[in-house]
Design an enzyme around this catalytic site. Structure first.
Site, short mmCIF file in Angstrom:
data_model
loop_
_atom_site.label_atom_id
_atom_site.label_comp_id
_atom_site.label_asym_id
_atom_site.label_seq_id
_atom_site.Cartn_x
_atom_site.Cartn_y
_atom_site.Cartn_z
N THR A 1 -10.08 5.72 7.31
CA THR A 1 -9.50 4.87 6.27
C THR A 1 -10.48 3.78 5.89
O THR A 1 -11.30 3.37 6.72
CB THR A 1 -8.20 4.27 6.84
OG1 THR A 1 -7.25 5.30 6.91
CG2 THR A 1 -7.67 3.13 6.00
N ARG B 1 5.06 11.77 4.18
CA ARG B 1 4.87 10.68 5.17
C ARG B 1 4.09 9.53 4.54
O ARG B 1 3.07 9.73 3.90
CB ARG B 1 4.13 11.23 6.38
CG ARG B 1 3.76 10.18 7.43
CD ARG B 1 2.36 9.65 7.23
NE ARG B 1 1.94 8.77 8.31
CZ ARG B 1 0.84 8.03 8.27
NH1 ARG B 1 0.06 8.07 7.23
NH2 ARG B 1 0.51 7.27 9.28
N ASP C 1 1.10 2.90 7.24
CA ASP C 1 1.01 1.44 7.17
C ASP C 1 0.31 0.94 5.91
O ASP C 1 0.49 -0.20 5.49
CB ASP C 1 0.21 0.92 8.37
CG ASP C 1 -1.21 1.49 8.35
OD1 ASP C 1 -1.36 2.73 8.33
OD2 ASP C 1 -2.18 0.71 8.32
N GLY D 1 -6.07 2.76 11.64
CA GLY D 1 -5.65 3.36 12.90
C GLY D 1 -4.38 4.14 12.68
O GLY D 1 -4.07 4.54 11.56
N GLY E 1 -1.01 4.71 11.68
CA GLY E 1 -0.18 3.89 10.81
C GLY E 1 1.16 3.50 11.41
O GLY E 1 1.64 2.38 11.23
N1 ASP Z 1 -3.70 3.87 8.96
C1 ASP Z 1 -3.87 5.13 8.30
C2 ASP Z 1 -2.54 5.84 8.26
O1 ASP Z 1 -1.88 5.93 9.29
C3 ASP Z 1 -4.88 6.02 8.94
C4 ASP Z 1 -6.20 5.36 9.23
O2 ASP Z 1 -6.29 4.15 9.33
O3 ASP Z 1 -7.19 6.08 9.35
O4 ASP Z 1 -2.20 6.36 7.24
#
Ligand code: ASP
Length: 324
Positions: free
Chosen positions: A183, A211, A214, A235, A237
């Site tokens: 991300t 889905r 966050d 991270g 979410g």
């Molecule tokens: N936070 C993101 C999510 O869960 C994924 C990521 O940060 O890589 O959609």
């Protein structure tokens, strides 16, 4: 002394130990270039313009899990989320579950500036994006992604990846499932002391269609308030949302902690309440201090502060990240 403008960008928190040196180097080069380019926007325009631009460049690069590089859902679709916040006005814009546009972050900004809402999802968001003049992009699902999908899917079917039982079980029992968390996000402060935050993602491999994580949720993947600072997270979410990680980090800054202390405290709470190997965060405080912390193996990051000759770039904790 006035505030030194700074832009701090991230290209995801995750297990980068599994990446080849070539793949890591590609990310370092991009992070360096994008920090330089978005710093120019920070100086000539504003913190808000700079974070949007930084995230847009990362979406366009195809190297991160956002925009062009977004991963695939369980039914082989791309579904992206993005959010942006202006710390001066507390204005927020976010978009969720959109499939065929290259720059969700810019759509999020238009939602912030041109609608009465803060978050629009799915088909309606796509219609709105077309109304705003964004062109649908059909190149988001590539052969390379479909091959990668097959590997991840086969491993899951064989039971090598325990998945879709309950999110908590996924996170606790198969941290390797989240190895490719790329991300992207950015925080910035300009010379007027205005802060801003942005974040954009494709989510993670094999997520259920529909889905939403966050990233488009204010206070979870992003938050900005001139009276505190700005934060952008990456991270798992579901873990980030449970502790409203970015708002928590900003509240630590609001209560007088530096950006570095706030990031460490927020990640400590996350680790204690949810678990290790779940997320990372970057932040800037209202005095122009910066900070970061992660409980994953690495976090792709780059910072450029006025007066530096070139940005600092690092992925692993042991890597020098020299800001002078
Ligand atoms: N936070 C993101 C999510 O869960 C994924 C990521 O940060 O890589 O959609």
């Amino acid at each position: 002394m006035g505030i030194k403008p700074l832009i701090f960008i991230h290209g995801g928190a995750g297990n980068y130990r599994l990446f080849s040196e070539e793949a890591l180097q590609r990310r370092r080069v991009l992070l360096n270039e994008i920090a330089v380019k978005s710093f120019e926007v920070l100086i000539s325009k504003s913190a808000l313009d700079a974070v949007e631009y930084a995230v847009k460049l990362m979406e366009d690069s195809g190297a991160f899990n956002a925009g062009l590089g977004s991963v695939l859902t369980l039914n082989k679709r791309v579904e992206m989320d993005a959010g942006i916040m202006d710390g001066k006005t507390l204005n927020v814009g976010a978009v969720a579950c959109i499939s065929n546009f290259g720059n969700p972050i810019s759509i999020a900004r238009r939602i912030m500036e041109e609608t009465d809402h803060i978050l629009i999802a799915g088909v309606s968001a796509e219609r709105l994006a077309e109304f705003f003049g964004f062109k649908p992009d059909s190149s988001l699902i590539t052969e390379e992604k479909l091959e990668r999908f097959k590997k991840v899917y086969d491993a899951w079917i064989k039971g090598e990846r325990k998945r879709m039982l309950k999110i908590r079980e996924i996170v606790m029992s198969s941290p390797d499932l989240f190895n490719f968390l790329d991300t992207v996000g950015a925080v910035a402060i300009d010379s007027d002391g205005n802060v801003a935050s942005a974040v954009s993602t494709g989510g993670y491999w094999l997520k259920l269609p529909g889905r939403i994580g966050d990233v488009p949720l204010v206070g979870c993947g992003f938050y900005a308030d001139n009276e505190a600072g700005a934060a952008s997270a990456s991270g798992v979410g579901e873990a980030i949302a449970k502790v409203t990680l970015s708002k928590m980090c900003c509240d630590f800054m609001r209560n007088g902690f530096s950006a570095q202390e706030a990031c460490e405290k927020a990640i400590a709470v996350l680790t204690r309440r949810i678990g290790d190997n779940t997320a990372g965060i970057i932040a800037v405080d209202k005095t122009g201090g910066y900070g970061f912390a992660f409980n994953t193996a690495g976090m792709c990051r780059s910072i450029f502060i006025e007066g530096m000759e070139k940005p600092a770039v690092a992925i692993f904790p042991e890597e020098p990240f020299i800001v002078d």
